[in-house]
Design a protein around this motif. Structure first.
Motif, PDB file in Angstrom:
ATOM      1  N   ARG A  12       0.835  -1.200   0.000  1.00  0.00           N
ATOM      2  CA  ARG A  12       0.000   0.000   0.000  1.00  0.00           C
ATOM      3  C   ARG A  12       0.880   1.265   0.000  1.00  0.00           C
ATOM      4  N   LEU A  13       1.939   1.193   0.796  1.00  0.00           N
ATOM      5  CA  LEU A  13       2.866   2.327   0.868  1.00  0.00           C
ATOM      6  C   LEU A  13       3.522   2.586  -0.485  1.00  0.00           C
ATOM      7  N   ILE A  14       3.907   1.478  -1.125  1.00  0.00           N
ATOM      8  CA  ILE A  14       4.549   1.626  -2.447  1.00  0.00           C
ATOM      9  C   ILE A  14       3.570   2.239  -3.446  1.00  0.00           C
ATOM     10  N   ARG A  15       2.289   1.773  -3.382  1.00  0.00           N
ATOM     11  CA  ARG A  15       1.268   2.324  -4.295  1.00  0.00           C
ATOM     12  C   ARG A  15       1.084   3.824  -4.063  1.00  0.00           C
ATOM     13  N   ARG A  16       1.017   4.182  -2.794  1.00  0.00           N
ATOM     14  CA  ARG A  16       0.839   5.610  -2.462  1.00  0.00           C
ATOM     15  C   ARG A  16       2.014   6.435  -2.968  1.00  0.00           C
ATOM     16  N   ARG A  17       3.197   5.885  -2.789  1.00  0.00           N
ATOM     17  CA  ARG A  17       4.381   6.610  -3.269  1.00  0.00           C
ATOM     18  C   ARG A  17       4.332   6.793  -4.776  1.00  0.00           C
ATOM     19  N   LYS A  18       3.953   5.712  -5.470  1.00  0.00           N
ATOM     20  CA  LYS A  18       3.879   5.793  -6.933  1.00  0.00           C
ATOM     21  C   LYS A  18       2.860   6.849  -7.342  1.00  0.00           C
ATOM     22  N   PHE A  19       1.710   6.842  -6.649  1.00  0.00           N
ATOM     23  CA  PHE A  19       0.662   7.806  -6.978  1.00  0.00           C
ATOM     24  C   PHE A  19       1.159   9.235  -6.747  1.00  0.00           C
ATOM     25  N   ALA A  20       1.865   9.416  -5.606  1.00  0.00           N
ATOM     26  CA  ALA A  20       2.381  10.754  -5.289  1.00  0.00           C
ATOM     27  C   ALA A  20       3.381  11.205  -6.347  1.00  0.00           C
ATOM     28  N   PHE A  21       4.279  10.269  -6.736  1.00  0.00           N
ATOM     29  CA  PHE A  21       5.268  10.633  -7.763  1.00  0.00           C
ATOM     30  C   PHE A  21       4.599  10.951  -9.095  1.00  0.00           C
ATOM     31  N   ALA A  22       3.589  10.162  -9.438  1.00  0.00           N
ATOM     32  CA  ALA A  22       2.871  10.396 -10.698  1.00  0.00           C
ATOM     33  C   ALA A  22       2.173  11.751 -10.671  1.00  0.00           C
ATOM     34  N   SER A  23       1.572  12.092  -9.527  1.00  0.00           N
ATOM     35  CA  SER A  23       0.890  13.389  -9.408  1.00  0.00           C
ATOM     36  C   SER A  23       1.881  14.534  -9.552  1.00  0.00           C
ATOM     37  N   ILE A  24       3.003  14.403  -8.861  1.00  0.00           N
ATOM     38  CA  ILE A  24       4.020  15.463  -8.944  1.00  0.00           C
ATOM     39  C   ILE A  24       4.537  15.589 -10.372  1.00  0.00           C
ATOM     40  N   PHE A  25       4.765  14.447 -10.993  1.00  0.00           N
ATOM     41  CA  PHE A  25       5.266  14.466 -12.368  1.00  0.00           C
ATOM     42  C   PHE A  25       4.253  15.139 -13.307  1.00  0.00           C
ATOM     43  N   ALA A  26       2.959  14.784 -13.140  1.00  0.00           N
ATOM     44  CA  ALA A  26       1.914  15.380 -13.984  1.00  0.00           C
ATOM     45  C   ALA A  26       1.839  16.883 -13.764  1.00  0.00           C
ATOM     46  N   PHE A  27       1.936  17.294 -12.493  1.00  0.00           N
ATOM     47  CA  PHE A  27       1.877  18.724 -12.160  1.00  0.00           C
ATOM     48  C   PHE A  27       3.042  19.478 -12.805  1.00  0.00           C
ATOM     49  N   LEU A  28       4.260  18.888 -12.665  1.00  0.00           N
ATOM     50  CA  LEU A  28       5.430  19.555 -13.234  1.00  0.00           C
ATOM     51  C   LEU A  28       5.360  19.600 -14.756  1.00  0.00           C
ATOM     52  N   THR A  29       4.864  18.510 -15.365  1.00  0.00           N
ATOM     53  CA  THR A  29       4.744  18.485 -16.828  1.00  0.00           C
ATOM     54  C   THR A  29       3.769  19.554 -17.305  1.00  0.00           C
ATOM     55  N   ALA A  30       2.617  19.652 -16.619  1.00  0.00           N
ATOM     56  CA  ALA A  30       1.614  20.660 -17.002  1.00  0.00           C
ATOM     57  C   ALA A  30       2.205  22.057 -16.877  1.00  0.00           C
ATOM     58  N   ASN A  31       2.944  22.292 -15.797  1.00  0.00           N
ATOM     59  CA  ASN A  31       3.574  23.601 -15.611  1.00  0.00           C
ATOM     60  C   ASN A  31       4.606  23.889 -16.678  1.00  0.00           C
ATOM     61  N   PHE A  32       5.352  22.849 -17.027  1.00  0.00           N
ATOM     62  CA  PHE A  32       6.371  23.028 -18.067  1.00  0.00           C
ATOM     63  C   PHE A  32       5.725  23.481 -19.381  1.00  0.00           C
ATOM     64  N   PHE A  33       4.618  22.796 -19.773  1.00  0.00           N
ATOM     65  CA  PHE A  33       3.968  23.153 -21.034  1.00  0.00           C
ATOM     66  C   PHE A  33       3.290  24.528 -20.954  1.00  0.00           C
ATOM     67  N   MET A  34       2.772  24.864 -19.789  1.00  0.00           N
ATOM     68  CA  MET A  34       2.162  26.196 -19.641  1.00  0.00           C
ATOM     69  C   MET A  34       3.227  27.280 -19.769  1.00  0.00           C
ATOM     70  N   THR A  35       4.399  27.031 -19.192  1.00  0.00           N
ATOM     71  CA  THR A  35       5.492  28.003 -19.303  1.00  0.00           C
ATOM     72  C   THR A  35       5.954  28.109 -20.761  1.00  0.00           C
ATOM     73  N   LEU A  36       6.055  26.940 -21.407  1.00  0.00           N
ATOM     74  CA  LEU A  36       6.475  26.919 -22.812  1.00  0.00           C
ATOM     75  C   LEU A  36       5.491  27.701 -23.669  1.00  0.00           C
ATOM     76  N   ARG A  37       4.191  27.530 -23.400  1.00  0.00           N
ATOM     77  CA  ARG A  37       3.119  28.199 -24.163  1.00  0.00           C
ATOM     78  C   ARG A  37       3.242  29.722 -24.063  1.00  0.00           C
ATOM     79  N   PHE A  38       3.764  30.176 -22.908  1.00  0.00           N
ATOM     80  CA  PHE A  38       3.939  31.609 -22.687  1.00  0.00           C
ATOM     81  C   PHE A  38       4.845  32.219 -23.746  1.00  0.00           C
ATOM     82  N   PHE A  39       5.838  31.441 -24.194  1.00  0.00           N
ATOM     83  CA  PHE A  39       6.796  31.984 -25.167  1.00  0.00           C
ATOM     84  C   PHE A  39       6.279  31.923 -26.598  1.00  0.00           C
ATOM     85  N   PHE A  40       5.147  31.277 -26.823  1.00  0.00           N
ATOM     86  CA  PHE A  40       4.550  31.217 -28.154  1.00  0.00           C
ATOM     87  C   PHE A  40       3.121  31.748 -28.081  1.00  0.00           C
TER      88      PHE A  40
END
Ligand code: FES
Length: 175
Positions: free
Chosen positions: A18-46
């Protein structure tokens, strides 16, 4: 007791998973958040840019136009090129009632607005329907290469009760 030990081991194993699943979920959420932010920042320049159509363009040589209404440039530039005995002029294909694009009706030699029925003669002068004045004309001149240069940002009007600009220099080409 051995049975108890197995049961406890099972429980530890489950909570570990269960702990491993939670960790994976947390990492996936953080990764998704950072990816979305990256593309939003990129969009700013275009930034989204609107590319306006050109307001000044060539339509060909005077000899390319016979007497009457030429509709070749209606789709691309929303104009008609007209030649009569006095010369060549360019009508802005915008109904002076509420801005629809009239149709050239060759068989009746008139422009007819599909929106509220205004009619204009072959020189763009209103004679029926709610249109308050003739259609406007765009500036025309000869370019150095001899072609007709149209500038739709410079407009000549002929409102009722006010001086008509259709004889001004640039409102037609005396060719
Ligand atoms: S917009 Fe042409 S008649 Fe109303």
């Amino acid at each position: 007791m051995p049975v108890r030990k197995v049961s406890r081991a099972n429980t530890d194993d489950k909570s570990e998973r269960r702990l491993i699943r939670r960790r994976k979920f947390a990492f996936a959420s953080i990764f998704a958040f950072l990816t979305a932010n990256f593309f939003m920042t990129l969009r700013f320049f275009f930034p989204r840019t609107l590319f306006e159509p050109k307001t000044s363009f060539k339509v060909g040589y005077p000899t390319d136009f016979g007497f009457g209404v030429d509709t070749r440039f209606q789709q691309k530039y929303r104009i008609w090129v007209v030649r009569n005995a006095e010369g060549i002029f360019v009508i802005s294909a915008i109904c002076t009632h509420l801005g629809c694009t009239p149709d050239w009706v060759e068989s009746e030699q008139k422009f007819k607005c599909p929106c509220h029925g205004s009619g204009y003669d072959s020189e763009g002068r209103n004679f029926e329907g709610p249109a308050p004045r003739p259609m406007d004309r765009a500036h025309v001149e000869l370019a150095p290469d001899g072609q007709i240069l149209v500038d739709v940002s410079r407009i000549y009007k002929c409102p009722p009760g006010a001086p008509c600009e259709f004889r001004e220099d640039g409102s037609y080409l005396p060719v």
